[in-house]
Design a protein around this motif. Sequence first.
Motif, PDB file in Angstrom:
ATOM      1  N   PRO A  42       0.836  -1.303   0.052  1.00 30.36           N
ATOM      2  CA  PRO A  42      -0.153  -0.050   0.064  1.00 30.36           C
ATOM      3  C   PRO A  42       0.856   1.266  -0.064  1.00 30.36           C
ATOM      4  CG  PRO A  42       0.125  -0.964   2.268  1.00 30.36           C
ATOM      5  CD  PRO A  42       0.886  -2.021   1.139  1.00 30.36           C
ATOM      6  N   ASN A  43       0.406   2.323  -0.109  1.00 34.29           N
ATOM      7  CA  ASN A  43       0.799   3.842   0.098  1.00 34.29           C
ATOM      8  C   ASN A  43       1.652   3.702   1.008  1.00 34.29           C
ATOM      9  OD1 ASN A  43      -2.083   5.065  -1.462  1.00 34.29           O
ATOM     10  ND2 ASN A  43      -0.101   5.199  -2.208  1.00 34.29           N
ATOM     11  N   GLY A  44       2.851   4.361   0.953  1.00 34.69           N
ATOM     12  CA  GLY A  44       3.741   4.488   2.137  1.00 34.69           C
ATOM     13  C   GLY A  44       4.490   3.311   2.588  1.00 34.69           C
ATOM     14  N   ALA A  45       4.457   2.194   1.910  1.00 33.77           N
ATOM     15  CA  ALA A  45       4.916   0.857   2.476  1.00 33.77           C
ATOM     16  C   ALA A  45       6.488   1.127   2.411  1.00 33.77           C
ATOM     17  CB  ALA A  45       4.353  -0.402   1.358  1.00 33.77           C
ATOM     18  N   GLY A  46       7.125   1.858   1.318  1.00 32.23           N
ATOM     19  CA  GLY A  46       8.439   1.916   1.329  1.00 32.23           C
ATOM     20  C   GLY A  46       9.071   1.378   0.057  1.00 32.23           C
ATOM     21  N   LYS A  47       8.190   1.151  -0.981  1.00 33.98           N
ATOM     22  CA  LYS A  47       8.701   0.704  -1.970  1.00 33.98           C
ATOM     23  C   LYS A  47       9.483   1.536  -2.991  1.00 33.98           C
ATOM     24  CE  LYS A  47       4.373   0.267  -3.640  1.00 33.98           C
ATOM     25  NZ  LYS A  47       3.617   1.071  -2.556  1.00 33.98           N
ATOM     26  N   SER A  48       9.087   2.865  -3.068  1.00 35.92           N
ATOM     27  CA  SER A  48       9.807   3.723  -3.744  1.00 35.92           C
ATOM     28  C   SER A  48      11.273   4.106  -3.172  1.00 35.92           C
ATOM     29  CB  SER A  48       9.017   5.253  -3.998  1.00 35.92           C
ATOM     30  OG  SER A  48       7.811   4.875  -4.519  1.00 35.92           O
ATOM     31  N   THR A  49      11.102   4.135  -1.778  1.00 31.58           N
ATOM     32  CA  THR A  49      12.410   4.249  -0.906  1.00 31.58           C
ATOM     33  C   THR A  49      13.237   3.207  -1.649  1.00 31.58           C
ATOM     34  OG1 THR A  49      11.213   5.351   0.750  1.00 31.58           O
ATOM     35  CG2 THR A  49      13.365   4.498   1.176  1.00 31.58           C
ATOM     36  N   CYS A  50      12.834   2.041  -1.499  1.00 39.79           N
ATOM     37  CA  CYS A  50      13.919   0.890  -1.877  1.00 39.79           C
ATOM     38  C   CYS A  50      14.361   1.299  -3.377  1.00 39.79           C
ATOM     39  CB  CYS A  50      13.152  -0.056  -2.170  1.00 39.79           C
ATOM     40  SG  CYS A  50      12.527  -1.287  -0.859  1.00 39.79           S
ATOM     41  N   ILE A  51      13.543   1.921  -4.302  1.00 40.83           N
ATOM     42  CA  ILE A  51      14.213   2.097  -5.480  1.00 40.83           C
ATOM     43  C   ILE A  51      15.267   3.398  -5.674  1.00 40.83           C
ATOM     44  CG2 ILE A  51      13.444   3.358  -7.921  1.00 40.83           C
ATOM     45  CD1 ILE A  51      11.167   1.476  -7.884  1.00 40.83           C
ATOM     46  N   ARG A  52      14.677   4.344  -4.770  1.00 42.38           N
ATOM     47  CA  ARG A  52      15.608   5.485  -4.480  1.00 42.38           C
ATOM     48  C   ARG A  52      17.147   4.986  -3.969  1.00 42.38           C
ATOM     49  NH1 ARG A  52      10.816   8.353  -3.815  1.00 42.38           N
ATOM     50  NH2 ARG A  52      10.829   8.215  -1.585  1.00 42.38           N
ATOM     51  N   ILE A  53      17.159   4.112  -3.260  1.00 38.63           N
ATOM     52  CA  ILE A  53      18.226   3.550  -2.526  1.00 38.63           C
ATOM     53  C   ILE A  53      19.151   2.769  -3.844  1.00 38.63           C
ATOM     54  CG2 ILE A  53      19.285   1.921  -0.970  1.00 38.63           C
ATOM     55  CD1 ILE A  53      17.383   2.813   1.097  1.00 38.63           C
ATOM     56  N   ILE A  54      18.439   1.849  -4.308  1.00 37.42           N
ATOM     57  CA  ILE A  54      19.105   1.174  -5.666  1.00 37.42           C
ATOM     58  C   ILE A  54      19.659   2.213  -6.568  1.00 37.42           C
ATOM     59  CG2 ILE A  54      18.715  -0.264  -7.804  1.00 37.42           C
ATOM     60  CD1 ILE A  54      16.235  -1.564  -6.032  1.00 37.42           C
ATOM     61  N   LEU A  55      19.158   3.268  -6.730  1.00 40.52           N
ATOM     62  CA  LEU A  55      19.465   4.276  -7.871  1.00 40.52           C
ATOM     63  C   LEU A  55      20.611   5.484  -7.253  1.00 40.52           C
ATOM     64  CD1 LEU A  55      16.239   4.646  -9.713  1.00 40.52           C
ATOM     65  CD2 LEU A  55      18.127   3.244 -10.565  1.00 40.52           C
ATOM     66  N   ASP A  56      20.789   5.386  -5.965  1.00 38.81           N
ATOM     67  CA  ASP A  56      21.859   6.025  -5.465  1.00 38.81           C
ATOM     68  C   ASP A  56      21.267   7.641  -5.111  1.00 38.81           C
ATOM     69  OD1 ASP A  56      24.224   6.429  -4.363  1.00 38.81           O
ATOM     70  OD2 ASP A  56      25.292   7.319  -5.850  1.00 38.81           O
ATOM     71  N   MET A  57      19.912   7.793  -5.125  1.00 34.67           N
ATOM     72  CA  MET A  57      19.250   8.952  -4.955  1.00 34.67           C
ATOM     73  C   MET A  57      19.180   9.085  -3.247  1.00 34.67           C
ATOM     74  SD  MET A  57      15.873   8.667  -7.440  1.00 34.67           S
ATOM     75  CE  MET A  57      16.184   8.385  -8.941  1.00 34.67           C
ATOM     76  N   ILE A  58      19.321   8.024  -2.751  1.00 31.17           N
ATOM     77  CA  ILE A  58      19.447   7.903  -1.287  1.00 31.17           C
ATOM     78  C   ILE A  58      20.709   7.538  -0.781  1.00 31.17           C
ATOM     79  CG2 ILE A  58      18.508   7.330   0.849  1.00 31.17           C
ATOM     80  CD1 ILE A  58      15.663   7.451  -0.219  1.00 31.17           C
ATOM     81  N   ARG A  59      21.391   7.926  -0.033  1.00 24.08           N
ATOM     82  CA  ARG A  59      22.731   7.464   0.476  1.00 24.08           C
ATOM     83  C   ARG A  59      23.009   7.038   1.690  1.00 24.08           C
ATOM     84  NH1 ARG A  59      27.955   9.102  -2.398  1.00 24.08           N
ATOM     85  NH2 ARG A  59      27.688   7.035  -3.747  1.00 24.08           N
ATOM     86  N   ASP A  60      22.035   7.883   2.731  1.00 25.42           N
ATOM     87  CA  ASP A  60      22.509   7.646   4.177  1.00 25.42           C
ATOM     88  C   ASP A  60      21.502   6.326   4.575  1.00 25.42           C
ATOM     89  OD1 ASP A  60      20.507   9.141   3.762  1.00 25.42           O
ATOM     90  OD2 ASP A  60      20.319  10.133   5.470  1.00 25.42           O
TER      91      ASP A  60
END
Length: 299
Positions: A42-60
């Motif tokens: 569902p919304n807010g589960a963390g799916k997009s965060t996983c993608i952003r980490i994979i793509l190095d958009m989130i580093r910490d």
Amino acid sequence: MNTALSFHLVSKTLRIGRERIQILRDVSFELKEGETLALLGPNGAGKSTCIRIILDMIRDYRGSVTLHGHDARRAQARSHVAYVAENPSLHERLTPMEVLRTGLARHDIRRSDANAWCKCWLQRLEVEEYAHCLIGRLPKGATQKVALAHAMAVQPRLLILDEPFSGLDPYAHGNVLHILDEYRRAGGSLFLTSHRLQNMERLADRVGFMRKGKLLAVRPYRELATERKADLIIRYEARHALFDESSSPCPGVFEYRLAYLELQASIARLLAQGGTLLAIRPELSLEDLFFRFAARDGA
Ligand SMILES: Nc1ncnc2c1ncn2[C@@H]1O[C@H](COP(=O)(O)OP(=O)(O)OP(=O)(O)O)[C@@H](O)[C@H]1O
């Protein structure tokens, strides 16, 4: 089979004011080359965060992520990877043709037929009529298709899609499904997110279900589908219950739960005894089943 994507014990915490919010909790999964994994939730589960980490958009974050064996924090890791966001932000002052040509250049792909190749992908996504219009003037659905054409044109080894079907009309939906199916049949690795299991039967080898930053379980799609077929509910109309253990949601209407293999014989019996079949439906949605699996796993 080599590993296209490895996501190992990843946790991510956000600091908002004085508060710390954990948006990923020890999430681990792996995608083999040539495999398709869908992350649902569902919304807010963390799916997009996983993608952003994979793509190095989130580093910490805590944990480790690799792409084709390389640390995802290194640019080299993403050289054979293409990504389409849920709401792609393409450069508004470029045309779709320029967007695709830029994509080829960025991936260091030199083709003597580059123009024809890009045009062909715009055609396949049915946006060739906009080939030379500014992106900023395109309808939203067309921008999404240009972004997918841009990703497909670089022929990635790994394609990452965030909600690829949201915002598409049913016709475009079928076309995109067909293109993705073709991509995976040709050996491409596909990692996608979705709110729903719908469409996954044609694409996903495995599905993972996320909720509140946790990956509850990852299962072969076939396992989910097979289990669902074992549990059906038939609704029928009759003067009295025709099967033991029928429930009655309203007078004269009954429901009976049965295994898939009993279906034919049960319908024959129902009709022979003068009942009227009103509906047949799976007892559980695939989402419900997922929770059942997750519970079995102790998640
Ligand atoms: N920059 C941010 N500031 C505050 N909260 C954030 C931020 N980024 C993510 N979050 C929160 O982290 C959680 C996970 O968000 P994420 O976008 O990864 O979920 P999602 O499963 O992709 O949801 P959706 O399907 O709606 O896109 C959500 O609760 C979201 O509100």
